[in-house]
Design a protein around this motif. Structure first.
Motif, PDB file in Angstrom:
ATOM      1  N   PHE A  71     -19.324  12.953  12.083  1.00 29.88           N
ATOM      2  CA  PHE A  71     -19.166  13.195  13.512  1.00 29.88           C
ATOM      3  C   PHE A  71     -17.710  13.016  13.936  1.00 29.88           C
ATOM      4  CE2 PHE A  71     -19.868  12.419  18.096  1.00 29.88           C
ATOM      5  CZ  PHE A  71     -20.553  13.590  18.371  1.00 29.88           C
ATOM      6  N   ALA A  72     -17.010  12.058  13.328  1.00 26.16           N
ATOM      7  CA  ALA A  72     -15.589  11.859  13.631  1.00 26.16           C
ATOM      8  C   ALA A  72     -14.787  13.098  13.247  1.00 26.16           C
ATOM      9  CB  ALA A  72     -15.061  10.624  12.912  1.00 26.16           C
ATOM     10  N   ASP A  73     -15.081  13.680  12.087  1.00 31.25           N
ATOM     11  CA  ASP A  73     -14.393  14.909  11.668  1.00 31.25           C
ATOM     12  C   ASP A  73     -14.670  16.043  12.649  1.00 31.25           C
ATOM     13  OD1 ASP A  73     -13.307  13.692   9.440  1.00 31.25           O
ATOM     14  OD2 ASP A  73     -14.881  14.418   8.069  1.00 31.25           O
ATOM     15  N   LEU A  75     -15.413  15.752  15.852  1.00 32.13           N
ATOM     16  CA  LEU A  75     -14.673  15.495  17.089  1.00 32.13           C
ATOM     17  C   LEU A  75     -13.188  15.792  16.924  1.00 32.13           C
ATOM     18  CD1 LEU A  75     -16.353  12.212  18.373  1.00 32.13           C
ATOM     19  CD2 LEU A  75     -16.627  14.532  19.272  1.00 32.13           C
ATOM     20  N   ARG A  76     -12.614  15.450  15.774  1.00 32.23           N
ATOM     21  CA  ARG A  76     -11.192  15.755  15.539  1.00 32.23           C
ATOM     22  C   ARG A  76     -10.930  17.259  15.594  1.00 32.23           C
ATOM     23  NH1 ARG A  76     -11.932  11.849  12.667  1.00 32.23           N
ATOM     24  NH2 ARG A  76     -11.287  11.210  10.690  1.00 32.23           N
ATOM     25  N   GLN A  77     -11.800  18.027  14.968  1.00 33.11           N
ATOM     26  CA  GLN A  77     -11.642  19.480  14.982  1.00 33.11           C
ATOM     27  C   GLN A  77     -11.738  20.023  16.408  1.00 33.11           C
ATOM     28  OE1 GLN A  77     -10.724  21.331  12.351  1.00 33.11           O
ATOM     29  NE2 GLN A  77     -10.641  19.397  11.226  1.00 33.11           N
ATOM     30  N   ARG A  78     -12.699  19.532  17.159  1.00 34.61           N
ATOM     31  CA  ARG A  78     -12.860  19.972  18.544  1.00 34.61           C
ATOM     32  C   ARG A  78     -11.659  19.583  19.390  1.00 34.61           C
ATOM     33  NH1 ARG A  78     -17.900  21.394  20.648  1.00 34.61           N
ATOM     34  NH2 ARG A  78     -16.514  21.934  22.341  1.00 34.61           N
ATOM     35  N   ALA A  79     -11.131  18.383  19.161  1.00 35.25           N
ATOM     36  CA  ALA A  79      -9.968  17.919  19.918  1.00 35.25           C
ATOM     37  C   ALA A  79      -8.745  18.779  19.628  1.00 35.25           C
ATOM     38  CB  ALA A  79      -9.672  16.456  19.598  1.00 35.25           C
ATOM     39  N   ARG A  80      -8.678  19.323  18.435  1.00 32.33           N
ATOM     40  CA  ARG A  80      -7.560  20.206  18.060  1.00 32.33           C
ATOM     41  C   ARG A  80      -7.784  21.641  18.516  1.00 32.33           C
ATOM     42  NH1 ARG A  80      -7.725  17.384  12.340  1.00 32.33           N
ATOM     43  NH2 ARG A  80      -6.345  15.646  12.777  1.00 32.33           N
ATOM     44  N   GLY A  81      -8.904  21.882  19.213  1.00 32.83           N
ATOM     45  CA  GLY A  81      -9.193  23.213  19.731  1.00 32.83           C
ATOM     46  C   GLY A  81      -9.796  24.148  18.703  1.00 32.83           C
ATOM     47  N   LYS A  82     -10.229  23.607  17.581  1.00 33.77           N
ATOM     48  CA  LYS A  82     -10.810  24.436  16.525  1.00 33.77           C
ATOM     49  C   LYS A  82     -12.328  24.497  16.684  1.00 33.77           C
ATOM     50  CE  LYS A  82      -7.156  23.321  13.254  1.00 33.77           C
ATOM     51  NZ  LYS A  82      -6.824  22.768  11.963  1.00 33.77           N
ATOM     52  N   ALA A  83     -12.892  25.618  16.243  1.00 34.92           N
ATOM     53  CA  ALA A  83     -14.344  25.749  16.254  1.00 34.92           C
ATOM     54  C   ALA A  83     -14.913  24.816  15.190  1.00 34.92           C
ATOM     55  CB  ALA A  83     -14.745  27.194  15.959  1.00 34.92           C
ATOM     56  N   ALA A  84     -15.977  24.146  15.518  1.00 33.18           N
ATOM     57  CA  ALA A  84     -16.609  23.230  14.569  1.00 33.18           C
ATOM     58  C   ALA A  84     -18.101  23.199  14.833  1.00 33.18           C
ATOM     59  CB  ALA A  84     -16.020  21.835  14.711  1.00 33.18           C
ATOM     60  N   THR A  85     -18.847  23.058  13.767  1.00 33.98           N
ATOM     61  CA  THR A  85     -20.294  22.967  13.876  1.00 33.98           C
ATOM     62  C   THR A  85     -20.682  21.493  13.942  1.00 33.98           C
ATOM     63  OG1 THR A  85     -20.542  24.977  12.577  1.00 33.98           O
ATOM     64  CG2 THR A  85     -22.479  23.568  12.769  1.00 33.98           C
ATOM     65  N   ARG A  86     -21.455  21.164  14.933  1.00 35.00           N
ATOM     66  CA  ARG A  86     -21.903  19.771  15.093  1.00 35.00           C
ATOM     67  C   ARG A  86     -22.753  19.386  13.884  1.00 35.00           C
ATOM     68  NH1 ARG A  86     -23.082  16.516  19.970  1.00 35.00           N
ATOM     69  NH2 ARG A  86     -24.582  14.945  19.366  1.00 35.00           N
ATOM     70  N   PRO A  87     -22.482  18.239  13.285  1.00 35.52           N
ATOM     71  CA  PRO A  87     -23.272  17.820  12.119  1.00 35.52           C
ATOM     72  C   PRO A  87     -24.740  17.602  12.496  1.00 35.52           C
ATOM     73  CG  PRO A  87     -21.345  16.403  12.410  1.00 35.52           C
ATOM     74  CD  PRO A  87     -21.432  17.277  13.610  1.00 35.52           C
ATOM     75  N   ALA A  88     -25.601  17.869  11.555  1.00 36.07           N
ATOM     76  CA  ALA A  88     -27.037  17.685  11.776  1.00 36.07           C
ATOM     77  C   ALA A  88     -27.403  16.214  11.584  1.00 36.07           C
ATOM     78  CB  ALA A  88     -27.823  18.548  10.790  1.00 36.07           C
ATOM     79  N   PRO A  89     -28.368  15.750  12.351  1.00 38.86           N
ATOM     80  CA  PRO A  89     -28.833  14.372  12.142  1.00 38.86           C
ATOM     81  C   PRO A  89     -29.436  14.204  10.747  1.00 38.86           C
ATOM     82  CG  PRO A  89     -29.620  15.237  14.241  1.00 38.86           C
ATOM     83  CD  PRO A  89     -29.031  16.391  13.486  1.00 38.86           C
ATOM     84  N   GLN A  90     -29.256  13.022  10.200  1.00 36.28           N
ATOM     85  CA  GLN A  90     -29.790  12.677   8.889  1.00 36.28           C
ATOM     86  C   GLN A  90     -30.881  11.630   9.071  1.00 36.28           C
ATOM     87  OE1 GLN A  90     -28.455  14.259   6.083  1.00 36.28           O
ATOM     88  NE2 GLN A  90     -27.335  15.404   7.637  1.00 36.28           N
ATOM     89  N   ALA A  91     -31.856  11.633   8.192  1.00 37.61           N
ATOM     90  CA  ALA A  91     -32.910  10.621   8.246  1.00 37.61           C
ATOM     91  C   ALA A  91     -32.300   9.253   7.974  1.00 37.61           C
ATOM     92  CB  ALA A  91     -33.992  10.934   7.227  1.00 37.61           C
TER      93      ALA A  91
END
Length: 100
Positions: A71-73, A75-91
């Motif tokens: 999730f930190a990765d 957020l970093r990508q989004r903060a840099r204005g790059k497209a990023a896929t939100r990570p899926a929840p894990q069990a």
């Protein structure tokens, strides 16, 4: 208004008087302001803890969560204005209460 007595050692009383003089207020006004600030801080802390406990309960109820580093990765990508896929929840892994 009810009265409240506060016993201070001489060094603290002197520091209080000096600080109040620097701020152009009475020692009483400075103490009231300090108490109010501390009560606000305590209320904010209590609200933070309540939100954290609520979030924990939601995670435990759902049985899944998003991995922190992923999730930190994201957020970093989004903060840099790059497209990023939100990570899926894990069990969640089963909880080991033997260490408690």
């Amino acid at each position: 208004m009810p009265n409240l007595s506060v016993k201070l050692d001489e060094a603290t009383r002197q520091r209080l008087q000096e600080a109040a003089a620097r701020q152009g207020v009475t020692p009483h006004a400075l103490m009231v302001k300090a108490i109010d600030r501390e009560l606000e801080r305590a209320a904010a802390h209590d609200a933070f803890v309540a939100r954290a406990l609520q979030a924990r309960a939601q995670v435990e109820a759902s049985g899944s969560a998003i991995e922190g580093p992923a999730f930190a990765d994201y957020l970093r990508q989004r903060a840099r204005g790059k497209a990023a896929t939100r990570p899926a929840p894990q069990a969640l892994l089963p909880r080991d209460d033997s260490d408690a």
